[in-house]
Write an enzyme that holds these catalytic residues in place. Structure first.
Site, short mmCIF file in Angstrom:
data_model
loop_
_atom_site.label_atom_id
_atom_site.label_comp_id
_atom_site.label_asym_id
_atom_site.label_seq_id
_atom_site.Cartn_x
_atom_site.Cartn_y
_atom_site.Cartn_z
N GLY A 48 14.35 31.62 -31.79
CA GLY A 48 14.51 30.36 -32.52
C GLY A 48 13.52 29.27 -32.15
N GLU A 103 14.19 24.70 -26.43
CA GLU A 103 15.17 25.36 -27.33
C GLU A 103 15.12 24.74 -28.71
OE1 GLU A 103 16.88 27.63 -28.20
OE2 GLU A 103 18.37 28.35 -26.78
N ASP A 104 15.57 25.51 -29.67
CA ASP A 104 15.70 24.99 -31.03
C ASP A 104 16.98 24.18 -31.16
OD1 ASP A 104 17.21 27.27 -30.59
OD2 ASP A 104 16.74 28.23 -32.49
N ASP A 107 24.37 24.45 -29.26
CA ASP A 107 25.62 24.38 -30.02
C ASP A 107 26.77 24.22 -29.02
OD1 ASP A 107 27.76 24.73 -31.71
OD2 ASP A 107 26.88 26.37 -32.83
N LYS A 135 24.25 19.86 -31.25
CA LYS A 135 25.50 19.66 -32.00
C LYS A 135 26.54 19.00 -31.10
CE LYS A 135 25.13 23.46 -35.32
NZ LYS A 135 25.80 24.69 -35.79
N PHE A 156 26.29 24.69 -39.97
CA PHE A 156 25.28 25.69 -39.65
C PHE A 156 23.97 25.33 -40.33
CE2 PHE A 156 23.17 29.76 -39.20
CZ PHE A 156 23.52 30.08 -37.90
N VAL A 157 22.93 25.17 -39.53
CA VAL A 157 21.63 24.76 -40.07
C VAL A 157 20.59 25.88 -39.91
CG1 VAL A 157 22.07 22.31 -39.69
CG2 VAL A 157 20.93 23.64 -37.90
N ASP A 163 17.65 30.71 -37.75
CA ASP A 163 17.92 31.74 -38.76
C ASP A 163 19.40 31.88 -39.09
OD1 ASP A 163 18.59 32.93 -36.14
OD2 ASP A 163 18.93 34.75 -37.32
N ARG A 169 13.92 31.54 -41.09
CA ARG A 169 13.14 31.01 -39.97
C ARG A 169 11.83 30.38 -40.45
NH1 ARG A 169 15.30 32.83 -35.06
NH2 ARG A 169 16.12 34.93 -35.04
P1 XMP Z 1 25.12 27.95 -27.82
O1 XMP Z 1 26.42 27.87 -28.57
O2 XMP Z 1 25.19 28.93 -26.71
O3 XMP Z 1 24.15 28.56 -28.92
O4 XMP Z 1 24.63 26.59 -27.40
C1 XMP Z 1 22.81 28.35 -28.92
C2 XMP Z 1 22.16 29.34 -29.85
O5 XMP Z 1 22.99 29.58 -30.98
C3 XMP Z 1 22.25 29.65 -32.17
N1 XMP Z 1 22.77 28.62 -33.09
C4 XMP Z 1 22.34 28.39 -34.33
N2 XMP Z 1 21.39 29.00 -35.05
N3 XMP Z 1 21.84 27.54 -36.86
C5 XMP Z 1 21.16 28.57 -36.32
O6 XMP Z 1 20.30 29.10 -36.99
C6 XMP Z 1 22.82 26.88 -36.20
O7 XMP Z 1 23.40 25.93 -36.74
C7 XMP Z 1 23.08 27.34 -34.86
N4 XMP Z 1 23.96 26.94 -33.93
C8 XMP Z 1 23.72 27.75 -32.85
C9 XMP Z 1 20.82 29.43 -31.76
O8 XMP Z 1 20.19 30.69 -31.67
C10 XMP Z 1 20.87 28.80 -30.39
O9 XMP Z 1 19.79 29.17 -29.58
MG MG Z 2 17.91 30.08 -30.04
#
Ligand code: XMP
Ligand code: MG
Length: 183
Positions: A48, A103-104, A107, A135, A156-157, A163, A169
């Site tokens: 990501g 990081e992208d 969450d 988030k 969800f974005v 992705d 992506r």
């Molecule tokens: P956590 O919950 O561990 O998750 O902080 C982090 C990873 O979850 C993916 N992620 C998303 N990917 N849209 C996405 O495309 C979203 O809204 C989203 N929320 C979480 C992402 O890979 C991130 O690194």
């Molecule tokens: Mg990621």
């Protein structure tokens, strides 16, 4: 032939490519100021963070080393599994190094809190986090994030590296995916 455009599955655009580039150059300026006189290794979390790494790194006027890790915490869906696995480790020995994880999105924060603990156990000089998106749920985890691009609502974005089931992506903007696509 399928004439549908990938952006057709978005219900809104949260950030344009221009918004993202402007915000990343602001973050890069903060990083440059904070790490002045120190060596810096930025670690992108595959897959990501590829776009964030590329644009953040090119916003620096200083030297910066880049390495990559791949971890999995999600399946192909939209929910965190809570289980983190290293799929690709660093090639770099980070002993005594200043490490900035890129990081992208954060969450639940599960992935990053695990990653920070993992990298911290290798004897680095420091480990900090830079994420483009965060988030609200992330605020409930004790992850200390030094650089945040944008706080976003809990939807969800996709786009700009993010992705859904390996699609979207390559979208230049970041937008909210229509729930109909994944429900
Ligand atoms: P956590 O919950 O561990 O998750 O902080 C982090 C990873 O979850 C993916 N992620 C998303 N990917 N849209 C996405 O495309 C979203 O809204 C989203 N929320 C979480 C992402 O890979 C991130 O690194
Ligand atoms: Mg990621």
């Amino acid at each position: 032939m399928d004439a549908a455009h990938i952006a057709d599955d978005l219900i809104d655009v949260l950030f344009t490519e221009e918004d993202i580039h402007r915000r990343l150059s602001e973050l890069a300026a903060d990083v440059e100021r904070d790490y002045e006189g120190k060596d810096l290794l930025i670690v992108g979390v595959l897959r990501g963070a590829v776009m964030v790494m590329a644009d953040l790194a090119r916003s620096f006027s200083r030297h910066v080393e880049m390495d990559w890790m791949a971890v999995s915490s999600y399946g192909s869906g939209t929910k965190s599994s809570g289980v983190v696995r290293i799929l690709k480790d660093l090639d770099t020995d980070i002993t005594g190094r200043h490490v900035l994880i890129v990081e992208d999105i954060i969450d639940t924060g599960l992935t990053l809190s695990w990653l920070v603990r993992n990298l911290s156990s290798r004897g680095p000089a420091s480990v900090e986090i830079c994420t483009l998106l965060r988030k609200p749920d992330a605020l409930q985890m004790s992850v200390d994030v030094k650089y945040v691009g944008y706080d976003i609502p809990n939807a969800f974005v996709v786009g700009y590296g993010l992705d859904y089931a390996e699609r979207y992506r390559n979208l230049r903007c970041i937008g909210t995916l229509a729930p109909a696509v994944y429900s």
